[in-house]
Enzyme design. Structure first.
Site, PDB file in Angstrom:
ATOM      1  N   THR A 163      -4.264   1.844  -2.179  1.00 44.96           N
ATOM      2  CA  THR A 163      -4.853   0.819  -1.297  1.00 44.96           C
ATOM      3  C   THR A 163      -6.388   0.844  -1.416  1.00 44.96           C
ATOM      4  O   THR A 163      -6.943   1.860  -1.810  1.00 44.96           O
ATOM      5  CB  THR A 163      -4.527   1.250   0.158  1.00 44.96           C
ATOM      6  OG1 THR A 163      -3.153   1.455   0.256  1.00 44.96           O
ATOM      7  CG2 THR A 163      -5.003   0.277   1.189  1.00 44.96           C
ATOM      8  N   ARG A 191       9.576  -4.723   1.739  1.00 42.62           N
ATOM      9  CA  ARG A 191       8.841  -3.565   2.254  1.00 42.62           C
ATOM     10  C   ARG A 191       7.425  -3.964   2.715  1.00 42.62           C
ATOM     11  O   ARG A 191       6.701  -4.677   2.041  1.00 42.62           O
ATOM     12  CB  ARG A 191       8.761  -2.513   1.140  1.00 42.62           C
ATOM     13  CG  ARG A 191       8.133  -1.192   1.573  1.00 42.62           C
ATOM     14  CD  ARG A 191       6.719  -1.081   1.109  1.00 42.62           C
ATOM     15  NE  ARG A 191       6.163   0.245   1.363  1.00 42.62           N
ATOM     16  CZ  ARG A 191       4.865   0.513   1.369  1.00 42.62           C
ATOM     17  NH1 ARG A 191       3.995  -0.433   1.122  1.00 42.62           N
ATOM     18  NH2 ARG A 191       4.428   1.722   1.605  1.00 42.62           N
ATOM     19  N   VAL A 192       7.032  -3.507   3.899  1.00 40.32           N
ATOM     20  CA  VAL A 192       5.668  -3.692   4.401  1.00 40.32           C
ATOM     21  C   VAL A 192       5.109  -2.308   4.709  1.00 40.32           C
ATOM     22  O   VAL A 192       5.817  -1.441   5.229  1.00 40.32           O
ATOM     23  CB  VAL A 192       5.656  -4.586   5.663  1.00 40.32           C
ATOM     24  CG1 VAL A 192       4.272  -4.623   6.293  1.00 40.32           C
ATOM     25  CG2 VAL A 192       6.109  -6.004   5.309  1.00 40.32           C
ATOM     26  N   GLY A 193       3.829  -2.088   4.384  1.00 37.12           N
ATOM     27  CA  GLY A 193       3.249  -0.756   4.545  1.00 37.12           C
ATOM     28  C   GLY A 193       2.315  -0.624   5.743  1.00 37.12           C
ATOM     29  O   GLY A 193       2.264  -1.484   6.636  1.00 37.12           O
ATOM     30  N   THR A 213      -5.399   5.728   3.491  1.00 39.24           N
ATOM     31  CA  THR A 213      -4.775   5.286   2.239  1.00 39.24           C
ATOM     32  C   THR A 213      -3.735   6.318   1.813  1.00 39.24           C
ATOM     33  O   THR A 213      -3.833   7.483   2.169  1.00 39.24           O
ATOM     34  CB  THR A 213      -5.825   5.090   1.125  1.00 39.24           C
ATOM     35  OG1 THR A 213      -5.148   4.955  -0.143  1.00 39.24           O
ATOM     36  CG2 THR A 213      -6.766   6.271   1.018  1.00 39.24           C
ATOM     37  N   GLY A 214      -2.757   5.847   1.055  1.00 40.86           N
ATOM     38  CA  GLY A 214      -1.708   6.752   0.591  1.00 40.86           C
ATOM     39  C   GLY A 214      -0.339   6.156   0.860  1.00 40.86           C
ATOM     40  O   GLY A 214      -0.193   4.938   1.002  1.00 40.86           O
ATOM     41  N   GLY A 216       2.357   4.644   2.597  1.00 44.56           N
ATOM     42  CA  GLY A 216       2.375   3.955   3.882  1.00 44.56           C
ATOM     43  C   GLY A 216       3.393   4.512   4.854  1.00 44.56           C
ATOM     44  O   GLY A 216       3.128   4.631   6.053  1.00 44.56           O
TER      45      GLY A 216
HETATM   46  N1  GLY Z   1      -0.964   2.523   1.819  1.00 47.53           N
HETATM   47  C1  GLY Z   1      -0.449   1.345   1.258  1.00 47.53           C
HETATM   48  C2  GLY Z   1       0.969   1.183   1.433  1.00 47.53           C
HETATM   49  O1  GLY Z   1       1.721   2.161   1.467  1.00 47.53           O
HETATM   50  O2  GLY Z   1       1.401   0.067   1.534  1.00 47.53           O
END
Ligand code: GLY
Length: 280
Positions: A163, A191-193, A213-214, A216
Site C-alpha cells: 500500500t 476482498r476489501v482491505g 501498511t501490510g 490488511g
Molecule cells: N494493506 C493493504 C491491503 O491489505 O489491502
C-alpha cells in the site's frame, strides 16, 4: 515542529525505491509551505505515489485473479472529516476520489457507486493496469494452478502488499492521514482491505495521524492505526508508538507504520519499507 510529512511506499517495498516517497513528500511539503491544509498535503503525497507505477496503488495496482484492479483509498483529518472509496475500478487517482467523498454527505462509497461518483466528479475512465501488473497476475495465476498457493488463511509470506500512504501536520497544527492500495496479491474478487476501514489503515485526530501498511487482514484485526494513535495520546512519542504498533506482530507478518504528532514523526516496519520524512 512547524509542519511535517511522512510518506511510505508500503511494507515490503525495497528501500532503494525511496526516491518515490521522497518526491511525494516534497510535493506535499511545497503545498504545506504555501499554507495548504494537512488533508490536502497527505492526499497530494498519496496521489504522487499512485502515479508512480512501481508501487501498488493507482497505476500499477496489483490485479485480482479475475484480471481487474479493485482499489481502496481513504483520507482523514483531525477535525473528524473522512472520505473512503472501496473496490473502485478504472480510475487514475482513487485518493482524490476519496477526498471528494469527504466533501459529500457520505463518508464511504463502494464499487459501482464509487465509480459513478468518480465520473460525475470529473474523474475519467482510466485503466490502471501496467505490463508489470499483468505479468505478475500471469505468474501468480500459474502458481495457483500449480497448487503453490499460500495456505489459507494466515500464511502471508508469499503475499504481495505494499500500500502507499502519508501523514502530515500543517502550519495550523492540523493533522491528516491518507492511504491508497490495489490490495493484496493474490486475493479473491470481493476482498476489501484495511485502507477502506477508518481506524485500521489510517487514523487522524487532534493528537496526530497514523498510516499503516501490510497485510490488511492483520491490520484490521488490531484496528492498528487507531491503536497506535491511542499510544500517542497516552504519552508515547510518534516513534515509540510506531515501534509498539509493529511489535504487536510476529516478524513474519509484513507490517509498516508511519506516524506524526506535534513534536515528531515515527517510521517502523517488520520488513523493508521505502519511506521519506520532511519536517521543519
Ligand atoms: N494493506 C493493504 C491491503 O491489505 O489491502
Amino acid at each position: 515542529m512547524k509542519r511535517g510529512v511522512v510518506v511510505h511506499g508500503g511494507a515490503g517495498s525495497p528501500r532503494n525505491l525511496s526516491d518515490g516517497p521522497a518526491n511525494a513528500a516534497t510535493a506535499a511539503m511545497n503545498l504545506l509551505r504555501k499554507g495548504g491544509r494537512a488533508v490536502d498535503a497527505s492526499a497530494e503525497a498519496t496521489r504522487v505515489m499512485e502515479d508512480d507505477d512501481r508501487f501498488n496503488a493507482g497505476t500499477g495496482s496489483v490485479l485480482r485473479l479475475d484480471g481487474n484492479a479493485y482499489m481502496d483509498a481513504a483520507v482523514m483529518d483531525s477535525e473528524e472529516n473522512c472520505g473512503v472509496v472501496a473496490y473502485l475500478t478504472r480510475t487514475k487517482n482513487p485518493v482524490l476520489v476519496a477526498r471528494k467523498v469527504m466533501e459529500s454527505p457520505h463518508v464511504f462509497l463502494a464499487a459501482d457507486g464509487a465509480v459513478d461518483f468518480a465520473r460525475e466528479n470529473g474523474f475519467d475512465d482510466y485503466d490502471p493496469r501496467t505490463p508489470k501488473s499483468r505479468k505478475r497476475l500471469e505468474k501468480g495465476s500459474d502458481d495457483f494452478r500449480k497448487g503453490s498457493r499460500p495456505e489459507w488463511p494466515r500464511n502471508w509470506k508469499n503475499y504481495k502488499v505494499d500500500t502507499v500512504g502519508a501523514v502530515a501536520m500543517d502550519g495550523m497544527g492540523r493533522f491528516a492521514a491518507a492511504g491508497s492500495t490495489g490490495g493484496t496479491f493474490p486475493a479473491l474478487k470481493g476482498r476489501v482491505g484495511d485502507i477502506a476501514m477508518i481506524g485500521c489503515g489510517i487514523f487522524a485526530g487532534p493528537e496526530g495521524a497514523v498510516a499503516a501498511t501490510g497485510i490488511g487482514e492483520e491490520i484490521i484485526r488490531k484496528v492498528l492505526s487507531k491503536t497506535v494513535y491511542d499510544y500517542m495520546c497516552n504519552g508515547l512519542s510518534a516513534q515509540e508508538a510506531a515501534d509498539k504498533g509493529v511489535s504487536l506482530y510476529d516478524r513474519s507478518v509484513s507490517i509498516g507504520i508511519i506516524s506524526i504528532n506535534s513534536v515528531g514523526v515515527g517510521i517502523a516496519s517488520t520488513t523493508d519499507m521505502a519511506s521519506h520524512q520532511l519536517t521543519e
